[in-house]
Write a protein that holds these residues in place. Structure first.
Motif, mmCIF file in Angstrom:
data_model
loop_
_atom_site.group_PDB
_atom_site.id
_atom_site.type_symbol
_atom_site.label_atom_id
_atom_site.label_comp_id
_atom_site.label_asym_id
_atom_site.label_seq_id
_atom_site.Cartn_x
_atom_site.Cartn_y
_atom_site.Cartn_z
ATOM 1 N N ARG A 17 22.042 -9.033 -2.722
ATOM 2 C CA ARG A 17 21.464 -10.116 -3.510
ATOM 3 C C ARG A 17 20.549 -9.618 -4.613
ATOM 4 O O ARG A 17 20.428 -10.272 -5.646
ATOM 5 C CB ARG A 17 20.669 -11.065 -2.595
ATOM 6 N N ARG A 18 19.896 -8.531 -4.405
ATOM 7 C CA ARG A 18 18.851 -8.062 -5.317
ATOM 8 C C ARG A 18 19.339 -6.869 -6.112
ATOM 9 O O ARG A 18 19.929 -5.945 -5.561
ATOM 10 C CB ARG A 18 17.613 -7.687 -4.510
ATOM 11 N N GLU A 117 12.084 -14.919 -2.777
ATOM 12 C CA GLU A 117 13.511 -14.632 -2.653
ATOM 13 C C GLU A 117 14.288 -15.732 -3.360
ATOM 14 O O GLU A 117 14.193 -16.898 -2.980
ATOM 15 C CB GLU A 117 13.937 -14.562 -1.187
ATOM 16 N N GLU A 147 23.248 -14.948 -6.911
ATOM 17 C CA GLU A 147 24.309 -14.952 -5.896
ATOM 18 C C GLU A 147 25.046 -16.282 -5.883
ATOM 19 O O GLU A 147 26.260 -16.333 -5.675
ATOM 20 C CB GLU A 147 23.717 -14.672 -4.520
ATOM 21 N N THR A 204 20.134 -16.772 5.054
ATOM 22 C CA THR A 204 19.005 -15.906 4.728
ATOM 23 C C THR A 204 17.932 -15.938 5.798
ATOM 24 O O THR A 204 16.945 -15.211 5.713
ATOM 25 C CB THR A 204 18.361 -16.305 3.386
#
Length: 216
Positions: A17-18, A117, A147, A204
């Motif tokens: 995701r990052r 996040e 995402e 998540t």
């Protein structure tokens, strides 16, 4: 003025995701920061903060529609006392997408508050009708930085309704009738995106059993 760009070398992805902060150029102007906890105005604390990439990004409408959400204005949620999971909201127009990309770059570059996040992006229609080609092309830039990218269409009835009149989406609500009034049910696309958002939030959140096992 051209939009800020990523470094020319390939992006590296961390954890699915990052992006690697070293591969991202942060925007020149950072978003404000909310240090106070998010308010709990419903039966449960909010599960996600709606952060506007710019003014008029429909944060208040989205937060009203989705019961698990809270309106965080144009500020990152910095308090660990309430959720720091974020959906970035923007209008589906070129200025909105550029502002959205700036906020996403800020997060990827590691300059947003610790703990934030970004779960995804919600783009709300800027007008009824077809989206111009330049806007569709720049949408791809946002897709490369998030995402999940969801879209909410144009709903004329919003013009004549106050926020308090709007129906709410709760997890596991059945799909609404296609022609339901906004006072009776959320629009079908709002329900669809809300359901996908709940699924993304669930993915998540670490299973409590897994968390317990990892601490042994």
């Amino acid at each position: 003025m051209p939009a800020p760009t990523l470094h020319e070398h390939p992006l590296a992805v961390i954890g699915g995701r990052r992006l690697d902060p070293a591969t991202v150029t942060p925007p020149h102007r950072a978003a404000s920061i909310r240090v106070e906890p998010l308010p709990t105005t419903r039966a449960h604390p909010p599960a996600v903060a709606i952060v506007g990439a710019h003014g008029g990004a429909a944060t208040s409408t989205l937060a009203r529609w989705w019961a698990p959400a809270a309106d965080c204005g144009q500020s990152w949620p910095a308090s660990a006392q309430t959720t720091q999971r974020v959906v970035v909201a923007a209008r589906l127009c070129l200025p909105g997408l550029v502002a959205c990309a700036d906020r996403l770059r800020e997060w990827h570059a590691g300059t947003a508050p610790e703990g934030v996040e970004v779960v995804g992006v919600v783009l709300s229609a800027a007008r009824p009708g077809r989206v111009p080609a330049p806007v569709r092309r720049y949408r791809a830039v946002v897709e490369d930085l998030a995402e999940h990218v969801w879209e909410i269409g144009w709903h004329d009835e919003l013009i004549e309704r106050e926020l308090a009149e709007l129906a709410e989406f709760n997890p596991f609500d059945p799909a609404p009738q296609r022609r339901a009034r906004l006072t009776e049910a959320v629009p079908l696309d709002v329900h669809h995106v809300g359901s996908e958002l709940i699924d993304a939030l669930a993915r998540t959140t670490k299973n409590p059993i897994d968390q317990h096992d990892s601490e042994k």
